[in-house]
Structures are given as structure tokens and as C-alpha cells.
Scaffold this motif. Structure first.
Motif, mmCIF file in Angstrom:
data_model
loop_
_atom_site.group_PDB
_atom_site.id
_atom_site.type_symbol
_atom_site.label_atom_id
_atom_site.label_comp_id
_atom_site.label_asym_id
_atom_site.label_seq_id
_atom_site.Cartn_x
_atom_site.Cartn_y
_atom_site.Cartn_z
ATOM 1 N N GLU A 23 1.263 -1.090 -0.078
ATOM 2 C CA GLU A 23 0.022 0.202 0.082
ATOM 3 C C GLU A 23 0.878 1.509 -0.485
ATOM 4 O OE1 GLU A 23 -3.087 0.245 -0.362
ATOM 5 O OE2 GLU A 23 -3.690 -1.156 -0.493
ATOM 6 N N ASP A 24 2.195 1.244 1.029
ATOM 7 C CA ASP A 24 2.670 2.541 1.173
ATOM 8 C C ASP A 24 3.223 2.490 -0.844
ATOM 9 O OD1 ASP A 24 2.579 2.999 4.054
ATOM 10 O OD2 ASP A 24 4.398 1.491 3.898
ATOM 11 N N GLN B 247 1.719 6.959 -7.378
ATOM 12 C CA GLN B 247 0.623 7.681 -7.893
ATOM 13 C C GLN B 247 0.827 9.150 -7.868
ATOM 14 O OE1 GLN B 247 -2.795 7.014 -5.474
ATOM 15 N NE2 GLN B 247 -3.200 4.592 -6.317
ATOM 16 N N VAL B 248 2.041 9.815 -6.863
ATOM 17 C CA VAL B 248 2.376 11.392 -6.476
ATOM 18 C C VAL B 248 3.437 11.505 -6.272
ATOM 19 C CG1 VAL B 248 1.010 11.327 -4.199
ATOM 20 C CG2 VAL B 248 3.110 10.632 -3.835
ATOM 21 N N ARG C 9 2.652 1.749 -3.607
ATOM 22 C CA ARG C 9 1.332 1.824 -4.160
ATOM 23 C C ARG C 9 1.062 3.835 -4.567
ATOM 24 N NH1 ARG C 9 -1.152 -2.531 -2.574
ATOM 25 N NH2 ARG C 9 -1.827 -4.265 -3.961
ATOM 26 N N ASP C 10 0.723 4.260 -2.937
ATOM 27 C CA ASP C 10 0.352 5.735 -2.317
ATOM 28 C C ASP C 10 1.597 6.183 -3.320
ATOM 29 O OD1 ASP C 10 -2.162 4.625 -1.669
ATOM 30 O OD2 ASP C 10 -1.337 4.612 0.611
#
Length: 298
Positions: free
Chosen positions: A230-231, A237-238, A233-234
Motif C-alpha cells: 500500500e505504501d 501515485q504521487v 502504491r501510494d
């Protein structure tokens, strides 16, 4: 203890001052490169040149020589214009060798090498020439702190024999910080436009490499806990950047898989493959929902 892929790490993690890394410029005598392609290469005749894959081929050769450098630009010295306009390549027109015995090339390439050294414009320079008259210029550049490497064919692997068969070139190669060997057939294929991968590899070899990367990344990704997925992926995204710790792990795994370091274009392909794997992996919402439905301990 939870690993943090997004921390800056300690100063010891960085390779500042590592003589095998840094920025690099290439100074390439086109006439010499064509000659080198003809040595032992099947079908390498004529003077036609296609420079499209040159940066990738040289990056690969540097990597195989143990130099994890960023090849920023190529200077191409030739007595004829090929009409090609290629990113990160600058053409220097010189007199023909028959007209002046290579003096024009000596002045132009030697001047550029001196300028790079005087202005500390890069950490490394890759020179492709067999002209022994460059010895003093190379020595002066090295004394200024610049690492100077020379491009060579497979004959440079046996310097003892070269001392007997071509003592002038042997003396020049002996002055180099490293001798960067390139395969004559691969070079001939590139000059004739047979390589389209941009990495100095045949298309089928690139696909095989891409598959190896996918296998390595998929295996690594499967072993990662969901919170770190999850870390990542996040983060992706940025930002287009790959977290340093993730990048380091995957580069190490690929080095172990291939028994060599990746070139700069190959590293780019590895990172693109990672982004694709992360983007295509759905969040395991079912597992999350199931865990939320479990009865809480009293």
C-alpha cells in the motif's frame, strides 16, 4: 521491526565518491568505431553508420566494465555528415584522415577532453580512438581528477599479445583507467541499424531480459506484506520516482540473476516494469473485509 522504504537512510547508504559511479561523456572517433566493427564481425563492410543505438550500446559496455555511470552525451567525430539528428549526440566534423593524418581529429577531440577536465563537467570520459598521440592529453585529464576509459574490442582482453601485435594501441590502452570492451558483432549490427532496442541488445534479447525482470519483480512483490504494498502504491501515485530502498533491492536481485550490473536504459526498463506490476495488482479488499468481520477479542 517494520521496514521503511521511504526514509532517507544513513549517509553510509550513499555512494558519494565511488570511482565507479557518476556522470560520463563519450568522445567517439567515427572512423575508428567503423574499423573496430569490421574486426571479426560477419558482414561488417562499407562505411555506412546508424548511430540510433549507440548510447545504449556504450552504456551496456560501461556497465559490463563495472562502471555504474550515467552516460549523458556522445560527441561523434567524423569527416562526413550522416544527416542524423539524435538526442544527446553532437557531431563534430573533422578533416579526412587521408588529408591530414588525423591531425584535425586530434585537435578537436583533444580540445573537448581538455575542456571537460578543466571545467569538471563530468566524472568519467569514454574515448574511442587508437591514436597514440592522445596519450599526453589523457594523462593530463587524469591528473585533473577525471577518469578516462578507452573503448576496445575483444583483443584488449589479451594485453600481452597486443603489446606484440599492436604496441602503439597497447600503450594507449594501458593509460586508460579501464578498458571498456564491446563485442564487434554487436557493434557492427548497431552501426548497420539492426538493433532497435536502444540498449545495445537484439530485440529478442530485450524481450528475454524483460521477462526476467518481470519474474524477479513478481517474486519480490509476492513476498512483500500488504502494508508495504500500500505504501508503494501510494508513493507511485504521487511521484514517478522509485523509493531508494525498493530500487536498491531490485537492482541487487537483477545483478544476481544476470551476474552483471544493469545499464542505464535497462534500469529504466526495470523501473517501468515495477510500475506496471504495482498498477496491475489489485488491492486485496476481500482479505481486508474478512478481517474486519472477525469477532473482536473481549
Amino acid at each position: 521491526m517494520k521496514r521503511d522504504y521511504f526514509s532517507q537512510g544513513s549517509p553510509s547508504d550513499h555512494r558519494f565518491g565511488d570511482p565507479r559511479s557518476g556522470t560520463c561523456m563519450a568522445l567517439i572517433d567515427g572512423r575508428f568505431l567503423i574499423w573496430m566493427a569490421q574486426q571479426g564481425a560477419v558482414g561488417a563492410t562499407g562505411e555506412s553508420v546508424n548511430r540510433q543505438g549507440l548510447l545504449g550500446l556504450l552504456s551496456q559496455a560501461l556497465s559490463q566494465a563495472g562502471l555504474d555511470v550515467d552516460l549523458r552525451r556522445i560527441y561523434w567525430y567524423s569527416d562526413r555528415s550522416d544527416g542524423l539528428i539524435i538526442d544527446d549526440q553532437i557531431v563534430r566534423l573533422v578533416q579526412t584522415h587521408d588529408a591530414d593524418g588525423g591531425s584535425s581529429l586530434l585537435r578537436s577531440l583533444g580540445h573537448d577532453l581538455k575542456q571537460l577536465a578543466d571545467h569538471h563537467a563530468c566524472d568519467h570520459v569514454l574515448v574511442a580512438s587508437d591514436d597514440e598521440r592522445f596519450l599526453a592529453t589523457i594523462d593530463e585529464a587524469q591528473l585533473s581528477g577525471l577518469s578516462v576509459h578507452l573503448l576496445a574490442d575483444e583483443s584488449a582482453r589479451n594485453m600481452t599479445q597486443m603489446v606484440r601485435t599492436d604496441p602503439g594501441w597497447a600503450r594507449l590502452l594501458s593509460q586508460a583507467d579501464r578498458r571498456v570492451v564491446v563485442n564487434s558483432q554487436a557493434l557492427a549490427d548497431m552501426l548497420q541499424g539492426k538493433l532497435t532496442s536502444g540498449m545495445g541488445l537484439a530485440v529478442e534479447d530485450v524481450e528475454e531480459l524483460r521477462q526476467s525482470m518481470l519474474e524477479v519483480i513478481t517474486a519480490w512483490w509476492a513476498d512483500e506484506p500488504e502494508d508495504l504494498r500500500e505504501d508503494l502504491r501510494d508513493a507511485l501515485q504521487v511521484s514517478r520516482g522509485i523509493p531508494q530502498e525498493v530500487d536498491r533491492q531490485l537492482l541487487l536481485r537483477m545483478r544476481q540473476r544476470l551476474a552483471r550490473a544493469l545499464s542505464l536504459p535497462e534500469k529504466k526498463m526495470l523501473r517501468e516494469t515495477l510500475r506496471a506490476v504495482v498498477a496491475q495488482t489489485p488491492v486485496d479488499t476481500a482479505a481486508t473485509t474478512q478481517s474486519e468481520d472477525l469477532p473482536q477479542e473481549q
